[in-house]
Design an enzyme around this catalytic site. Sequence first.
Site, PDB file in Angstrom:
ATOM      1  N   GLY A 144     103.350  59.488  39.643  1.00  0.00           N
ATOM      2  CA  GLY A 144     103.927  57.571  38.871  1.00  0.00           C
ATOM      3  C   GLY A 144     104.612  57.463  38.756  1.00  0.00           C
ATOM      4  O   GLY A 144     106.046  58.209  39.663  1.00  0.00           O
ATOM      5  N   ASN A 145     105.563  56.431  37.980  1.00  0.00           N
ATOM      6  CA  ASN A 145     107.358  56.608  38.263  1.00  0.00           C
ATOM      7  C   ASN A 145     107.766  57.317  36.818  1.00  0.00           C
ATOM      8  O   ASN A 145     107.547  58.507  36.314  1.00  0.00           O
ATOM      9  CB  ASN A 145     107.118  55.196  37.278  1.00  0.00           C
ATOM     10  N   VAL A 155     107.499  57.724  32.824  1.00  0.00           N
ATOM     11  CA  VAL A 155     106.109  58.806  32.716  1.00  0.00           C
ATOM     12  C   VAL A 155     106.598  60.123  32.766  1.00  0.00           C
ATOM     13  O   VAL A 155     106.192  60.803  32.552  1.00  0.00           O
ATOM     14  CB  VAL A 155     104.690  57.962  33.072  1.00  0.00           C
ATOM     15  N   GLY A 156     107.115  60.355  34.390  1.00  0.00           N
ATOM     16  CA  GLY A 156     107.591  61.777  34.688  1.00  0.00           C
ATOM     17  C   GLY A 156     108.237  62.326  33.637  1.00  0.00           C
ATOM     18  O   GLY A 156     108.310  63.816  33.416  1.00  0.00           O
ATOM     19  N   GLU A 161     105.694  64.002  41.341  1.00  0.00           N
ATOM     20  CA  GLU A 161     105.587  62.787  42.723  1.00  0.00           C
ATOM     21  C   GLU A 161     106.123  62.041  41.776  1.00  0.00           C
ATOM     22  O   GLU A 161     105.078  60.912  41.968  1.00  0.00           O
ATOM     23  CB  GLU A 161     104.693  63.363  43.032  1.00  0.00           C
ATOM     24  N   CYS A 185     104.679  54.499  48.068  1.00  0.00           N
ATOM     25  CA  CYS A 185     105.638  55.227  47.657  1.00  0.00           C
ATOM     26  C   CYS A 185     105.850  55.118  48.331  1.00  0.00           C
ATOM     27  O   CYS A 185     107.462  55.158  47.820  1.00  0.00           O
ATOM     28  CB  CYS A 185     105.395  56.400  46.496  1.00  0.00           C
TER      29      CYS A 185
HETATM   30  P1  NAD Z   1     100.376  54.021  36.793  1.00  0.00           P
HETATM   31  O1  NAD Z   1     100.878  53.201  36.012  1.00  0.00           O
HETATM   32  O2  NAD Z   1      99.301  54.087  36.744  1.00  0.00           O
HETATM   33  O3  NAD Z   1     100.336  55.524  35.920  1.00  0.00           O
HETATM   34  C1  NAD Z   1     101.015  56.999  36.922  1.00  0.00           C
HETATM   35  C2  NAD Z   1     100.042  57.559  35.863  1.00  0.00           C
HETATM   36  O4  NAD Z   1     100.937  57.518  34.260  1.00  0.00           O
HETATM   37  C3  NAD Z   1      98.050  57.470  35.026  1.00  0.00           C
HETATM   38  O5  NAD Z   1      97.179  58.324  35.140  1.00  0.00           O
HETATM   39  C4  NAD Z   1      98.976  56.496  33.583  1.00  0.00           C
HETATM   40  O6  NAD Z   1      97.197  56.776  32.703  1.00  0.00           O
HETATM   41  C5  NAD Z   1      99.765  57.342  32.471  1.00  0.00           C
HETATM   42  N1  NAD Z   1     100.493  57.145  31.847  1.00  0.00           N
HETATM   43  C6  NAD Z   1     101.308  56.033  32.365  1.00  0.00           C
HETATM   44  N2  NAD Z   1     101.841  55.493  31.011  1.00  0.00           N
HETATM   45  C7  NAD Z   1     101.794  57.532  30.374  1.00  0.00           C
HETATM   46  C8  NAD Z   1     102.533  57.966  29.005  1.00  0.00           C
HETATM   47  N3  NAD Z   1     103.075  56.553  28.295  1.00  0.00           N
HETATM   48  N4  NAD Z   1     102.454  58.877  28.471  1.00  0.00           N
HETATM   49  C9  NAD Z   1     101.604  59.576  29.345  1.00  0.00           C
HETATM   50  N5  NAD Z   1     100.514  59.058  30.808  1.00  0.00           N
HETATM   51  C10 NAD Z   1     101.142  57.548  31.331  1.00  0.00           C
HETATM   52  O7  NAD Z   1     101.325  54.201  38.056  1.00  0.00           O
HETATM   53  P2  NAD Z   1     102.557  54.549  38.361  1.00  0.00           P
HETATM   54  O8  NAD Z   1     103.738  54.994  37.682  1.00  0.00           O
HETATM   55  O9  NAD Z   1     102.535  52.178  38.467  1.00  0.00           O
HETATM   56  O10 NAD Z   1     102.754  54.232  40.038  1.00  0.00           O
HETATM   57  C11 NAD Z   1     103.104  53.537  40.857  1.00  0.00           C
HETATM   58  C12 NAD Z   1     105.141  54.554  40.754  1.00  0.00           C
HETATM   59  O11 NAD Z   1     104.541  56.064  41.660  1.00  0.00           O
HETATM   60  C13 NAD Z   1     106.215  53.910  41.415  1.00  0.00           C
HETATM   61  O12 NAD Z   1     107.150  53.898  41.279  1.00  0.00           O
HETATM   62  C14 NAD Z   1     105.553  54.671  43.108  1.00  0.00           C
HETATM   63  O13 NAD Z   1     106.788  55.023  43.552  1.00  0.00           O
HETATM   64  C15 NAD Z   1     105.458  55.978  42.602  1.00  0.00           C
HETATM   65  N6  NAD Z   1     104.292  56.778  43.591  1.00  0.00           N
HETATM   66  C16 NAD Z   1     105.212  57.504  44.218  1.00  0.00           C
HETATM   67  C17 NAD Z   1     103.604  58.708  44.604  1.00  0.00           C
HETATM   68  C18 NAD Z   1     104.028  60.230  45.292  1.00  0.00           C
HETATM   69  O14 NAD Z   1     103.500  60.822  46.019  1.00  0.00           O
HETATM   70  N7  NAD Z   1     105.758  60.388  45.230  1.00  0.00           N
HETATM   71  C19 NAD Z   1     102.803  57.957  45.463  1.00  0.00           C
HETATM   72  C20 NAD Z   1     102.028  57.028  44.296  1.00  0.00           C
HETATM   73  C21 NAD Z   1     103.160  56.143  43.821  1.00  0.00           C
END
Ligand code: NAD
Length: 470
Positions: free
Chosen positions: A186-187, A190-191, A208, A242
Amino acid sequence: MSVQETVAAARTVFTSGTTKPLAWRLGQLKAMNQMLLDHGDDFTAALAADLGKHPAEAWLTELGFLTADIAHTVKHLEGWLRPRRATVPLALQPARATTVLDPLGVVLVIAPWNYPIQLLLAPIIGALAAGNTVVGKPSEMAPACSAALARWVPEYLDGAVSIVEGGVPETTELLEERLDHIFYTGNGRVGRIVMAAAAKNLTPVTLELGGKSPVYIDETVDMVAAARRIAWGKFMNAGQTCVAPDYVLGTDAALARLAKELPEAINDLYGPDPSHSLAYGRMINDGAFARIAGLLASDLDDDAGSALVSGGHTDAATRYIEPTVLHVDAEAQLMVDEIFGPVLPLVTVGSAAEAIAYINGRDKPLSLYVFSDDAGVRKDFTEQTSSGALNFGVPVAHLSVPELPFGGVGESGMGRYHGQHSIDTFSHHKAVLDKPLSPDTLSLIYPPFGSVKKQIIKRFVAPARKFRKD
Ligand code: NAD
């Protein structure tokens, strides 16, 4: 079941030893494969409901991707799990040294919404193959896919994988549990939350993440073919990938030629009006739509110095954003954060060296794409830039090479997976040294240290080495 009970149940299965035999692991992988075959239509419908994904694209980028990953893992797993022999230094011989892969325990996989099936199940393939149990948390932003996963995964992978549905509260609860590995996609915001929570228990993490993945193009390439490749990688899943090309760098002349070909390439992929194409997706939700529409509007504002090449139409009711190409300058709003939508800015640079300096002045990308037949340019990008992946002539496709590691560097993430890299990620690499008690060659280094032993240690056991100056 509560979050705590779910994690406890996963731990009970792990500590029972059930997950260790190769046969169990292969059985789980085949069961997941069967689930994808039996319920392919359910998952395809969920992907259409959440993202407007065409069934062919759903198969190519999600379900078929997973069955290929499973087939590759099933074929090679026994070999990957074999103890890896290490060379024993002369002074320690006779002895046998090996690296043995141990499962870690309970793995938490947190997935995003953009490839909601693939990005939950692909890490799970690796975690199961490495002999772990898994708690999976699909994204609440893709509710149909989350529901389909929660419905079918426990039926096929009972005991091995449990699914916890929900959003921030549920994920927060999961992160409070003691886990053995956390795999987050994800982003970066949150990472950071995930990594801070993991630190409390010294839990290892794989992150990731995303960010802006640049393209560099020059005039040495077949511009028609390059435009088609770039348009394909960018506008797939409506730009919500991504590893999608985020923006294109090139000289004025190269970008002028590309700008001429891109509208044609988009027309070939989605027809004259992509809103009527079943192959073209939609933004995941109103917030994502508003963000992209807002960026477009602000950069297309008369004073912003941007120029539309093609596209630009939007429809809030259907969350449709037309595939859009525009010239912008390096200070444009679109150039600040990852776009994550179907808008492709073209940014002029003076040379390949300037493009490299531009890229190196920003966060390390998840992917970097170079379209050039100039061997010197290719070499410079290879040697002078750092990114999760570097592709020549094709965006996105490195994911489908199972022997390549997939992961970011710096702000685009840490750790890697796919194929054998997943096994390495989800295992502890245990050092095993086996030295017979007799003959006791170590007696040569036991105290007391007389002058003979001192000589032996210095000359043979731990000799000081000198390197010649070249
Ligand atoms: P998302 O909003 O679905 O969040 C990802 C996960 O994080 C979800 O399961 C969500 O429940 C959890 N989450 C959200 N907020 C949280 C918090 N405060 N505390 C704990 N968990 C929480 O997805 P997103 O982040 O919007 O995804 C898009 C991003 O992910 C983009 O930056 C994209 O580039 C990146 N991405 C990376 C890859 C990769 O393989 N490297 C793949 C897909 C997407």
